[in-house]
Design an enzyme around this catalytic site. Structure first.
Site, PDB file in Angstrom:
ATOM      1  N   ASP A   1       0.872  -1.185   0.000  1.00  0.00           N
ATOM      2  CA  ASP A   1       0.000   0.000   0.000  1.00  0.00           C
ATOM      3  C   ASP A   1       0.900   1.223   0.000  1.00  0.00           C
ATOM      4  OD1 ASP A   1      -2.188   1.937   0.622  1.00  0.00           O
ATOM      5  OD2 ASP A   1      -3.329   0.135   1.094  1.00  0.00           O
TER       6      ASP A   1
ATOM      7  N   TYR B   1     -16.137   5.977 -10.256  1.00  0.00           N
ATOM      8  CA  TYR B   1     -15.813   4.646  -9.731  1.00  0.00           C
ATOM      9  C   TYR B   1     -16.373   3.559 -10.652  1.00  0.00           C
ATOM     10  CZ  TYR B   1     -15.930   0.776  -6.271  1.00  0.00           C
ATOM     11  OH  TYR B   1     -15.774  -0.416  -5.596  1.00  0.00           O
TER      12      TYR B   1
END
Ligand SMILES: NC(=O)C1=CN([C@@H]2O[C@H](COP(=O)(O)OP(=O)(O)OC[C@H]3O[C@@H](n4cnc5c(N)ncnc54)[C@H](O)[C@@H]3O)[C@@H](O)[C@H]2O)C=CC1
Ligand SMILES: CC(=O)[C@H](N)C(=O)O
Length: 432
Positions: free
Chosen positions: A147, A254
């Site tokens: 991440d 999205y």
């Protein structure tokens, strides 16, 4: 299985003949032009030319190139240009030929049995749980979480963690090469509500980032999982139920980025043999990880507020029906589809479902356990508009018949499990 199935699925470039070329000399130039078009298309990506240089310098690849060139320049026997030769000489989704992937990065059967997994965006709601599940199955050191955020202490000590920004192509490639990654689970994304609040960033992470992932996966022969979502559908899709194949015109960045991911993954599968696998998740509900800014987040928050304060303010209308799933089912589905033999997959993108409920129905189920819970409604117009355009029920019959998908948690089990889990967490917190 991977390498063989890649070969089996590989679709050759249009042959010189098909592109209306007359001589082999023209064919050669055309292949070069085709290759350079691809390179030009990639010119915004740094390192493209450096990599082409590196590629040409590698002795084995150079040898392959020679063999391939021979194929292209072979005397005029009337044979069609060999697909393999074309692939060796000039073809790549980014800059390295699939032929060299086959030589240097092919996944052997033993590696497939024990994949080496990289999870991107692994510190969100789903990644840590998935790493835990995969580590149980394949060994702690075979699953790397990554991440751009700093991991909490318990995550950092639970297994390999590495910094990876999916917008940094070179960094991604380095990680994949140095760790001999064979499976890539691509979780990085901006979800529906945060995406609407920052469209430029959502476009960069969800679309440009995905391009990096696809190219890395294709170049290194990885099995690639990219989750999609109920958000990949829109107001013109059938909503009750929503099948796998239907109109997809989402109204959020999205959703648009996820339709793009589905189509690009399937395109890379058909065009380059990429082992792309995709599940459209419903809203996922989990106790020990927080959602990252979506429309379905209310269905997690209600449990925390019910246990901690006995009051919950819902940002969707009481009758807004959406498909939902408990995290354990979601993660198991992911593992199952990744392990499914390629021949069982009649599609590369599947809906999966478990249950479907409204805020009112969820509140009533929670109130069976916590009768004093007070629920009020303060509608967030952005989230409400999104939810109103999404599926109410999801048809996942293809997943059920192709690779035997089956959920374990219905609404009552979900509520019981969430309350037990959050209840015991808060007891521990109080005791400390
Ligand atoms: N949680 C859910 O209800 C659902 C999730 N999904 C999908 O599953 C995947 C995982 O979802 P969640 O864990 O809930 O998401 P999340 O929003 O909780 O986590 C996403 C992670 O991506 C990371 N990220 C952002 N920019 C990045 C970058 N440039 N490079 C690397 N990482 C970056 C963030 O730091 C974050 O940890 C996402 O692709 C999402 O679209 C799909 C449907 C439902
Ligand atoms: C359903 C999803 O994709 C996510 N939870 C969101 O609400 O954005």
């Amino acid at each position: 299985m991977d390498y063989n199935s890649r070969r089996a699925h590989w679709v050759p470039l249009p042959s010189a003949k098909n592109r209306g070329l007359r001589t082999q000399r023209q064919a050669k130039h055309s292949e070069a032009a085709w290759g350079s078009t691809l390179h030009c298309q990639q010119s915004r990506h740094t390192l493209s030319f450096k990599l082409a240089y590196w590629y040409l310098k590698m002795p084995v690849v150079r040898a392959l190139t020679k063999v391939a060139k021979k194929g292209l320049l072979a005397p005029g026997c009337g044979c069609q240009v060999s697909a393999v030769a074309v692939r060796h000489v000039s073809f790549s989704p980014r800059q390295v030929s699939n032929a060299s992937d086959a030589s240097f990065h092919s996944v052997s059967f033993s590696e497939t049995d024990h994949p080496k997994v990289l999870i991107t965006g692994g510190l969100g709601q789903l990644g840590v749980g998935l790493a835990k599940l995969l580590r149980k199955r394949y060994g702690k050191n075979n699953v790397i979480l990554s991440d751009i955020r700093k991991p909490p202490t318990h995550v950092f000590h639970s297994g390999p963690f590495i910094y990876s920004d999916i917008l940094d192509y070179k960094n991604l490639r380095e990680i994949v090469v140095n760790n001999r990654i064979t499976w890539l689970v691509h979780y990085s994304a901006l979800l529906s509500a945060v995406g609407e609040a920052n469209v430029a960033l959502a476009r960069a992470v969800n679309i440009t980032g995905l391009h990096n992932i696809l190219d890395i996966a294709a170049e290194h022969g990885l099995r690639l999982f990219v989750p999609s979502t109920i958000g990949a559908f829109g107001p013109t899709s059938p909503r009750n139920p929503t099948p796998d194949l239907c109109v997809q015109r989402p109204r959020t960045i999205y959703g648009v980025s996820k339709v793009h991911a589905e189509l690009m993954g399937e395109y890379y599968h058909h065009r380059y043999g990429l082992d792309f696998r995709c599940l459209r998740y419903p809203g996922i509900i989990s106790a020990d990880s927080q959602p990252g800014g979506g429309t379905t987040d209310y269905a997690v928050q209600i449990f925390h507020d019910a246990v901690k304060t006995g009051k919950f303010e819902c940002n969707l209308k009481p009758d807004t029906r959406l498909p939902m799933m408990y995290i354990d089912d979601c993660l198991r589905a992911t593992l199952e589809v990744m392990e499914a033999p390629a021949e069982t997959l009649s599609m590369r993108t599947y809906n999966i479902n478990a249950m479907s409920f409204t805020p009112d129905e969820l509140a009533q189920e929670v109130q069976k356990q916590l009768p004093d819970l007070q629920v009020t409604y303060k509608i967030d117009p952005v989230r409400q508009a999104i939810a109103d355009s999404w599926p109410m029920n999801f048809d996942d019959s293809n997943a059920r018949s192709d690779w035997s998908w089956k959920h374990d948690y219905d609404l009552p089990e979900l509520v019981q499990t969430m309350l037990n889990s959050i209840g015991s967490e808060s007891q521990v917190a109080q005791a400390n």
